[in-house]
Structure formats: structure tokens, C-alpha cells
Design an enzyme around this catalytic site. Structure first.
Site, PDB file in Angstrom:
ATOM      1  N   LYS A 103       0.880  -1.159   0.000  1.00  0.00           N
ATOM      2  CA  LYS A 103       0.000   0.000   0.000  1.00  0.00           C
ATOM      3  C   LYS A 103       0.926   1.219   0.000  1.00  0.00           C
ATOM      4  O   LYS A 103       1.554   1.539   1.018  1.00  0.00           O
ATOM      5  CB  LYS A 103      -0.928  -0.010   1.217  1.00  0.00           C
ATOM      6  CG  LYS A 103      -2.017   1.057   1.164  1.00  0.00           C
ATOM      7  CD  LYS A 103      -1.478   2.357   1.702  1.00  0.00           C
ATOM      8  CE  LYS A 103      -2.458   3.489   1.501  1.00  0.00           C
ATOM      9  NZ  LYS A 103      -1.803   4.806   1.731  1.00  0.00           N
ATOM     10  N   CYS A 147      12.730  10.764   8.924  1.00  0.00           N
ATOM     11  CA  CYS A 147      12.550  10.258  10.280  1.00  0.00           C
ATOM     12  C   CYS A 147      13.844  10.290  11.085  1.00  0.00           C
ATOM     13  O   CYS A 147      13.805  10.379  12.313  1.00  0.00           O
ATOM     14  CB  CYS A 147      11.977   8.840  10.248  1.00  0.00           C
ATOM     15  SG  CYS A 147      12.950   7.682   9.282  1.00  0.00           S
ATOM     16  N   GLU A 157       8.849   0.858  11.618  1.00  0.00           N
ATOM     17  CA  GLU A 157       9.864   1.928  11.557  1.00  0.00           C
ATOM     18  C   GLU A 157       9.103   3.236  11.695  1.00  0.00           C
ATOM     19  O   GLU A 157       8.461   3.702  10.761  1.00  0.00           O
ATOM     20  CB  GLU A 157      10.632   1.845  10.233  1.00  0.00           C
ATOM     21  CG  GLU A 157      11.947   2.604  10.268  1.00  0.00           C
ATOM     22  CD  GLU A 157      11.827   4.009   9.717  1.00  0.00           C
ATOM     23  OE1 GLU A 157      11.764   4.948  10.549  1.00  0.00           O
ATOM     24  OE2 GLU A 157      11.777   4.176   8.497  1.00  0.00           O
ATOM     25  N   GLU A 188       7.807  15.397  16.970  1.00  0.00           N
ATOM     26  CA  GLU A 188       8.641  15.395  15.772  1.00  0.00           C
ATOM     27  C   GLU A 188       8.179  16.489  14.807  1.00  0.00           C
ATOM     28  O   GLU A 188       7.046  16.456  14.327  1.00  0.00           O
ATOM     29  CB  GLU A 188       8.550  14.029  15.093  1.00  0.00           C
ATOM     30  CG  GLU A 188       9.435  13.881  13.866  1.00  0.00           C
ATOM     31  CD  GLU A 188       9.320  12.509  13.230  1.00  0.00           C
ATOM     32  OE1 GLU A 188      10.269  12.096  12.545  1.00  0.00           O
ATOM     33  OE2 GLU A 188       8.276  11.845  13.428  1.00  0.00           O
TER      34      GLU A 188
END
Length: 477
Positions: free
Chosen positions: A174, A283, A249, A380
Site C-alpha cells: 500500500k 525520520c 519503523e 517530531e
């Protein structure tokens, strides 16, 4: 210039059964440049049947021959890198050179996984009875559902596809609706290289609907997800409910510890490039800069100058070093964090706002004196914002580095081997790079700890979650 992207199911490119599509926008112009097919449950049922059949076919091909097909895919990806890079820049915004580098790096990942799969060895275990033979065998876990993000449309998808195929699994990917064309071209190279029908499938649609349908489905045996911690927790919980193996992750908030004995010019050069690459939408991007008192003022001045020197513009322009943010959502998200930081006493050294009224461009930004209570020190930012703080003793820096629940990446700069060793042993992260940026190579582990996830998407560790360990014990009469 830009295709209307279809689904890839059972070896064919097909529209959604109900004809639904979603618009794709160029983040540099905000213009609609194409569409992507929107899968519904009927499409997912077809893909599930295809992946089950594809797994039965692909798992019977030897690791040696699987590797040959995968290496062919890697060469096709290299030969098409220029065209794919242009598509990536149009849909994601990053400079063309970065898009091409990502595409070529994807080919290296395929090659690495192809070779590593030939070394997924079992072992013999000496038996207590001389008439007994004990063996440990590695077998592919089964069909995989993988979910990849928009910030690296090929880099994240290729890790999942390559690990699955190398182990003998089949996969439904996906991919992101914001950036569909480049992962579609990645899937195309595998299909063109000779991966059997159904072994690689590609769908797009509403993320929640697709994940909530695929993850519990009995055909799916393993999950791989790259994305935010918030969503990752929900998917991990869903996978756990059905005892599905998962690789996660997730988000990060990477600290950078710069000591008084460090080469600050080297630190600024390495971390400046890493911070503003992909507009900070990474990230493992360095975010919380912890600089020892003696170097603090000089580091702030030099890093701020480096931020001001970054040329921001359309990724297709030859002189652009940083493109736009990938979508409209990122602008208010960054503005809200900045306003909160400044209201709590933070100081703006450079940047701090949107550039222009067309496209999702944002200035490279440096903040100082931000208290730990500010949102940006805890959430973040996922954008081109660096926060610089000072420290005196190493224990202060390590405490701050470990304060958050994230543990993906960390960085350090020092000429002292003792301090380097202290960082390596005391900083809580899945990865740490000292005196340079040394992450994300195909041959090294890539993954986090704590709320940054678990499992690895690089190195030998990447294939293990796609393999079952079967113990066999045979008594020879």
C-alpha cells in the site's frame, strides 16, 4: 509528463473496480498533475487472492534464481532512473538530484537483498541420540502487507519489497497516494524483471480502510509499516490482536551532541546537509542540537549561516537545494509548533515562515533557547527546523538525548574516543552515527527502539522477520 497511476494486481495494471481516483498535486505549484486509482474492498479481495497464489509460485523458486530476477530488477531501475526521478520530483518536491540518488540507492538495496537471500542459512544441531538428526530450517513466513510513506517514495517501498521477495514471500504494497507514480515504477521494474504474477501487488486508497482490511485477513502473515508513531501503535496493536509478525519503523526526534573538542565546521557541514535534505521530512533528521558551552555561540552562528545559504525552490530547477514540503498539511503543522516555541521564550535565529503563496515552500529555520516544555522539543517537527540548546556536562546532554520516548537515530561530534564510546553505550537509540552521517546504507541495520518501533529494514537483520524458523528432528531407524 505525469501518468494516471493504476493498481498493480496479479501481474496487470488495472483501474479500481468502481472507477474511483484521487488527485495528485505537485507540491511546488499546487496544481493537479494526475490521478491515482483508489482501491476498494473488491480490489483488495482480488489482490489477496493474487498474493496467495503468487506466494505459492514464488516460494518454490530457489533463492539462487530469485536473486537473479531481483538483480535484473535492479538493473532496470538504474536504466530508468532519470525518468523515475523526474516523476518523484513532480509528485514529492525534492530536488531532482536527490530523487535520482534515491532511485539509484533503491537499486543498490535490491542487489544487497538479492545476495543476502542466498545466505539465509539454517543449521544442524548436534543431537544427544546418534540416531537422531536435528535441523533448523528457514522458510518464508507468507504473504506480506506493507505500508510505505510519501517522504521517500522509493527508498521505503524498496526495502519492504526486496526483503519480502528475497525471503520468498509475496507482497501487497500500500503505497502513498500523494506520491504514487515513483513507487508504481518501482513495482513495474520487478514485474518486468520476471517476478511471477501476484508476487508483487500495489494498491492505493484510504490508509485506514486498507490497513484495517488487510492486517486481520487470514491470508496476510506479516506486516511492515513506516510512518508516524501514533499510526504505528494502532497498526501494531491490530497486528498483535491477530498474532501477525510486524516490523515498525516509526517517528524520531534525533539528538545531535556536539562537544567542545569537536570540529564544528565538519559538524555544521554534515548535519546541515542532513537537516535540510528532503526539506527535513526524514525520520532520522537531526533535530535537537545539544552543543557544549564552549562551542555554542560559534555553532549557532555557523549553522544559522548554513541555513540561510540553502537555496529553496522548485525541485526541477538546477540550483534548488531544498524543495517544498510534500503537502499542504505540513505548513500549518510547522507554523503551530513555531508559534508555541516562540511564545514559550524561544528565539528565532533565521527562517520561520512560509515562502510565497504558491507551493508549499518553507524557510530553513533555526531556533535557540527553546524550553523543553515547548511542543517542538517533544513532537517530531518533520520539517526544516533545527533547535539548538547548550549544555555544560556530558551527563546533561545524554539525559536530554534520552528524555523523549523516541529512539530512532542520534549523532555525536567529538575528537575523544572516550566520549564517543560513552555516546555509543549511553544514548538510547537504534542507530548512532559519530563525526559523520553514516546511516541507511543497504548493508547496515535501519530501525529504532522505544516508541520509534522495532525490527530492522536494512542489513542481514531486515530479512529475518520474513522467515519462519522451523526445527525438525528425525529419528533414523
Amino acid at each position: 509528463m505525469y501518468p494516471n497511476v493504476l493498481l498493480a494486481i496479479n501481474g496487470a495494471w488495472v483501474p479500481a473496480k468502481d472507477g474511483r481516483t484521487l488527485d495528485v498535486r505537485n507540491p511546488a505549484t499546487e496544481e493537479v498533475i494526475g490521478t491515482v486509482a483508489h482501491a476498494g474492498k473488491t480490489d483488495l479481495d482480488v489482490a489477496l487472492a493474487a498474493v496467495a497464489q503468487g506466494f505459492d509460485t514464488w516460494r518454490k523458486i530457489s533463492a539462487f534464481d530469485r536473486a537473479k530476477i531481483m538483480r535484473r530488477a535492479a538493473e532496470l531501475l538504474r536504466s530508468r532512473a532519470d525518468d523515475i526521478a523526474r516523476l518523484m520530483t513532480l509528485e514529492q518536491g525534492k530536488p531532482l538530484a536527490q530523487s535520482k540518488a534515491e532511485t539509484l540507492a533503491g537499486a543498490d538495496i535490491i542487489d544487497w537483498m538479492a545476495e543476502e537471500a542466498r545466505r539465509s542459512y539454517g543449521r544442524l544441531v548436534p543431537a544427544r541420540n546418534p540416531q537422531v538428526q536435528q535441523m533448523v530450517i528457514k522458510e518464508p513466513v507468507g504473504p506480506v502487507a506493507a505500508f510505505s510513506p510519501w517522504n521517500f517514495p522509493i527508498n521505503q517501498a524498496v526495502r519492504k519489497i526486496s526483503s519480502a521477495l528475497a525471503a520468498g514471500c509475496a507482497i501487497i504494497l500500500k503505497a502513498p497516494e500523494e506520491t504514487p507514480a515513483s513507487p508504481a515504477e518501482l513495482v513495474r521494474v520487478f514485474m518486468d524483471a520476471g517476478v511471477p504474477a501476484g508476487a508483487v501487488n500495489l494498491v492505493f486508497g484510504v490508509p485506514q480502510e486498507i490497513s484495517e482490511y488487510l492486517i486481520p485477513h487470514p491470508i496476510i502473515r506479516k506486516i511492515s509499516f513506516t510512518g508516524s508513531t501514533t499510526i504505528g501503535k494502532k497498526l501494531a496493536a491490530l497486528a498483535g490482536t491477530h498474532m501477525k509478525r510486524a516490523t515498525m519503523e516509526l517517528g524520531g526526534h534525533a539528538p545531535v551532541i556536539v562537544f567542545d573538542d569537536a570540529d564544528i565546521d565538519k559538524a555544521v557541514a554534515h548535519m546541515g546537509a542532513a537537516k535540510f535534505r528532503n526539506a527535513g521530512q526524514i525520520c532520522v533528521a537531526p533535530t535537537r542540537f545539544l552543543v557544549q558551552q564552549g562551542h555554542y555561540d560559534a555553532f549557532v552562528d555557523k549553522f544559522s549561516a548554513a541555513a540561510r545559504a540553502v537555496k529553496v525552490g522548485d525541485g526541477l530547477a538546477a540550483d534548488s537545494a531544498m524543495g517544498p514540503l510534500a503537502n499542504a498539511r505540513r505548513i500549518p503543522a510547522l507554523e503551530g509548533m513555531l508559534q508555541d516555541a516562540l511564545a514559550k521564550g524561544g528565539k528565532l535565529q533565521t527562517g520561520g515562515g512560509r515562502i510565497g503563496n504558491r507551493g508549499y515552500f518553507f524557510e530553513p529555520t533555526v531556533l535557540t533557547d527553546v524550553p523543553v516544555t515547548a511542543r517542538i522539543m517533544n513532537e517530531e517537527p518533520f520539517g526544516p527546523i533545527a533547535i539548538i540548546s547548550r549544555f555544560e556536562k556530558v551527563e546533561e546532554a545524554v539525559t536530554e538525548a534520552n528524555r523523549l520516548p523516541y529512539g530512532l537515530a542520534a549523532y555525536g561530534f567529538t575528537r575523544s574516543s572516550a566520549r564517543a564510546h560513552q555516546l555509543m553505550t549511553e544514548v538510547e537509540s537504534g542507530m548512532i552515527s559519530i563525526n559523520h552521517y553514516g546511516l541507511a546504507l543497504p548493508e547496515v541495520p535501519f530501525g529504532g527502539i522505544k516508541e520509534s518501533g522495532y525490527g530492522s529494514e536494512g542489513g542481514t537483520e531486515a530479512i529475518e522477520p520474513y522467515l519462519n524458523t522451523k526445527f525438525t528432528s528425525l529419528l533414523n531407524d
